[in-house]
Design a protein around this motif. Structure first.
Motif, mmCIF file in Angstrom:
data_model
loop_
_atom_site.group_PDB
_atom_site.id
_atom_site.type_symbol
_atom_site.label_atom_id
_atom_site.label_comp_id
_atom_site.label_asym_id
_atom_site.label_seq_id
_atom_site.Cartn_x
_atom_site.Cartn_y
_atom_site.Cartn_z
ATOM 1 N N TRP A 145 -120.516 -28.498 -27.501
ATOM 2 C CA TRP A 145 -119.720 -28.655 -28.719
ATOM 3 C C TRP A 145 -118.238 -28.737 -28.378
ATOM 4 C CZ3 TRP A 145 -121.739 -29.944 -33.222
ATOM 5 C CH2 TRP A 145 -123.103 -29.719 -33.434
ATOM 6 N N ILE A 146 -117.546 -29.626 -29.071
ATOM 7 C CA ILE A 146 -116.124 -29.876 -28.821
ATOM 8 C C ILE A 146 -115.385 -29.886 -30.153
ATOM 9 C CG2 ILE A 146 -114.471 -31.634 -28.055
ATOM 10 C CD1 ILE A 146 -116.667 -32.524 -26.054
ATOM 11 N N ILE A 147 -114.233 -29.228 -30.186
ATOM 12 C CA ILE A 147 -113.350 -29.289 -31.346
ATOM 13 C C ILE A 147 -112.083 -30.033 -30.948
ATOM 14 C CG2 ILE A 147 -112.262 -27.036 -30.902
ATOM 15 C CD1 ILE A 147 -112.200 -26.712 -34.032
ATOM 16 N N LYS A 148 -111.548 -30.779 -31.906
ATOM 17 C CA LYS A 148 -110.306 -31.516 -31.672
ATOM 18 C C LYS A 148 -109.413 -31.363 -32.895
ATOM 19 C CE LYS A 148 -110.594 -35.690 -30.017
ATOM 20 N NZ LYS A 148 -110.753 -37.156 -29.851
ATOM 21 N N ASP A 149 -108.205 -30.893 -32.692
ATOM 22 C CA ASP A 149 -107.217 -30.832 -33.760
ATOM 23 C C ASP A 149 -106.727 -32.248 -34.023
ATOM 24 O OD1 ASP A 149 -105.102 -29.041 -35.326
ATOM 25 O OD2 ASP A 149 -104.016 -30.681 -34.360
ATOM 26 N N LEU A 150 -106.645 -32.631 -35.286
ATOM 27 C CA LEU A 150 -106.254 -33.990 -35.647
ATOM 28 C C LEU A 150 -104.790 -34.052 -36.076
ATOM 29 C CD1 LEU A 150 -109.506 -34.997 -37.561
ATOM 30 C CD2 LEU A 150 -108.852 -35.574 -35.207
ATOM 31 N N ASN A 151 -103.927 -33.435 -35.249
ATOM 32 C CA ASN A 151 -102.490 -33.416 -35.513
ATOM 33 C C ASN A 151 -102.187 -32.723 -36.847
ATOM 34 O OD1 ASN A 151 -99.923 -33.890 -34.544
ATOM 35 N ND2 ASN A 151 -99.724 -35.833 -35.619
ATOM 36 N N SER A 152 -102.853 -31.600 -37.061
ATOM 37 C CA SER A 152 -102.693 -30.839 -38.308
ATOM 38 C C SER A 152 -101.302 -30.212 -38.381
ATOM 39 C CB SER A 152 -103.750 -29.735 -38.384
ATOM 40 O OG SER A 152 -103.576 -28.808 -37.326
ATOM 41 N N THR A 153 -100.845 -29.986 -39.588
ATOM 42 C CA THR A 153 -99.520 -29.392 -39.801
ATOM 43 C C THR A 153 -99.461 -27.951 -39.319
ATOM 44 O OG1 THR A 153 -99.187 -30.805 -41.720
ATOM 45 C CG2 THR A 153 -97.774 -28.852 -41.553
ATOM 46 N N ASN A 154 -100.481 -27.159 -39.646
ATOM 47 C CA ASN A 154 -100.455 -25.726 -39.344
ATOM 48 C C ASN A 154 -101.371 -25.321 -38.193
ATOM 49 O OD1 ASN A 154 -98.475 -24.897 -41.281
ATOM 50 N ND2 ASN A 154 -99.984 -25.404 -42.833
ATOM 51 N N LYS A 155 -101.765 -26.274 -37.389
ATOM 52 C CA LYS A 155 -102.427 -26.051 -36.101
ATOM 53 C C LYS A 155 -103.855 -25.528 -36.212
ATOM 54 C CE LYS A 155 -98.570 -27.178 -34.138
ATOM 55 N NZ LYS A 155 -98.386 -28.597 -33.987
ATOM 56 N N THR A 156 -104.560 -25.713 -35.104
ATOM 57 C CA THR A 156 -105.901 -25.169 -34.881
ATOM 58 C C THR A 156 -105.789 -24.260 -33.668
ATOM 59 O OG1 THR A 156 -106.923 -27.188 -35.727
ATOM 60 C CG2 THR A 156 -108.309 -25.753 -34.382
ATOM 61 N N TYR A 157 -106.478 -23.130 -33.738
ATOM 62 C CA TYR A 157 -106.438 -22.135 -32.666
ATOM 63 C C TYR A 157 -107.849 -21.872 -32.169
ATOM 64 C CZ TYR A 157 -101.843 -21.199 -34.667
ATOM 65 O OH TYR A 157 -100.565 -21.336 -35.148
ATOM 66 N N LEU A 158 -107.991 -21.675 -30.883
ATOM 67 C CA LEU A 158 -109.260 -21.301 -30.277
ATOM 68 C C LEU A 158 -109.031 -20.017 -29.506
ATOM 69 C CD1 LEU A 158 -112.207 -21.830 -29.525
ATOM 70 C CD2 LEU A 158 -111.397 -23.321 -27.677
ATOM 71 N N ASN A 159 -109.679 -18.946 -29.969
ATOM 72 C CA ASN A 159 -109.529 -17.624 -29.348
ATOM 73 C C ASN A 159 -108.058 -17.234 -29.200
ATOM 74 O OD1 ASN A 159 -112.353 -17.350 -29.132
ATOM 75 N ND2 ASN A 159 -112.334 -18.549 -27.259
ATOM 76 N N GLY A 160 -107.272 -17.538 -30.228
ATOM 77 C CA GLY A 160 -105.861 -17.151 -30.267
ATOM 78 C C GLY A 160 -104.902 -18.135 -29.633
ATOM 79 N N ASN A 161 -105.406 -19.168 -28.992
ATOM 80 C CA ASN A 161 -104.547 -20.153 -28.330
ATOM 81 C C ASN A 161 -104.446 -21.419 -29.166
ATOM 82 O OD1 ASN A 161 -104.207 -18.611 -25.831
ATOM 83 N ND2 ASN A 161 -106.383 -19.020 -25.539
ATOM 84 N N VAL A 162 -103.227 -21.902 -29.358
ATOM 85 C CA VAL A 162 -103.013 -23.115 -30.141
ATOM 86 C C VAL A 162 -103.548 -24.323 -29.368
ATOM 87 C CG1 VAL A 162 -100.655 -23.597 -29.318
ATOM 88 C CG2 VAL A 162 -101.367 -24.356 -31.587
ATOM 89 N N LEU A 163 -104.240 -25.208 -30.083
ATOM 90 C CA LEU A 163 -104.791 -26.402 -29.462
ATOM 91 C C LEU A 163 -103.788 -27.541 -29.521
ATOM 92 C CD1 LEU A 163 -108.453 -26.466 -30.823
ATOM 93 C CD2 LEU A 163 -107.507 -25.225 -28.877
ATOM 94 N N GLU A 164 -103.711 -28.267 -28.426
ATOM 95 C CA GLU A 164 -102.889 -29.473 -28.392
ATOM 96 C C GLU A 164 -103.600 -30.532 -29.236
ATOM 97 O OE1 GLU A 164 -101.644 -32.652 -24.979
ATOM 98 O OE2 GLU A 164 -101.746 -30.528 -24.391
#
Length: 117
Positions: free
Chosen positions: A73-92
């Motif tokens: 399984w893979i998650i990808k942030d789509l350039n969101s305004t308020n970010k996506t975090y995985l285990n406390g780390n912000v995703l690029e």
């Protein structure tokens, strides 16, 4: 004597399984509500398969992130305004990150726990 004709028995009903969709991911919100994720699902306030739940989260982007399965399984942030975090780390933005059972995903200010089936 001629051979007896073969008896064709009615087969039991079988469920059709799409091999690309055999794995389902669950995201459980901190409130206990569950999202059942299929590969390719879009997570957003305004678009995607889960707007019935996500539309009420005002800090989520309309098109926030996507989750796909390509064996894992893979998650990808789509350039969101308020970010996506995985285990406390912000995703690029627009980069793939592997996720697994027990991981914590935050979409803006909303936290989910990952469960693989």
């Amino acid at each position: 004597l001629p051979p007896k004709p073969a008896v064709i028995q009615e087969s039991q009903k079988t469920e059709r399984i799409d091999l690309n969709q055999t794995n389902v991911l669950k995201l459980v919100h901190s409130s206990g509500r569950e999202l059942t994720i299929n590969s390719g699902d879009l997570l957003g306030r305004g678009q995607g398969q889960h707007t019935d739940i996500l539309s009420g989260f005002k800090f989520l982007s309309g098109k926030h992130a996507t989750i796909i399965s390509n064996g894992s399984w893979i998650i990808k942030d789509l350039n969101s305004t308020n970010k996506t975090y995985l285990n406390g780390n912000v995703l690029e933005a627009n980069k793939d990150y592997n996720i697994k059972t027990g991981d914590k995903i935050k979409l803006a200010d909303q936290e989910f726990t990952v469960y693989e089936n």
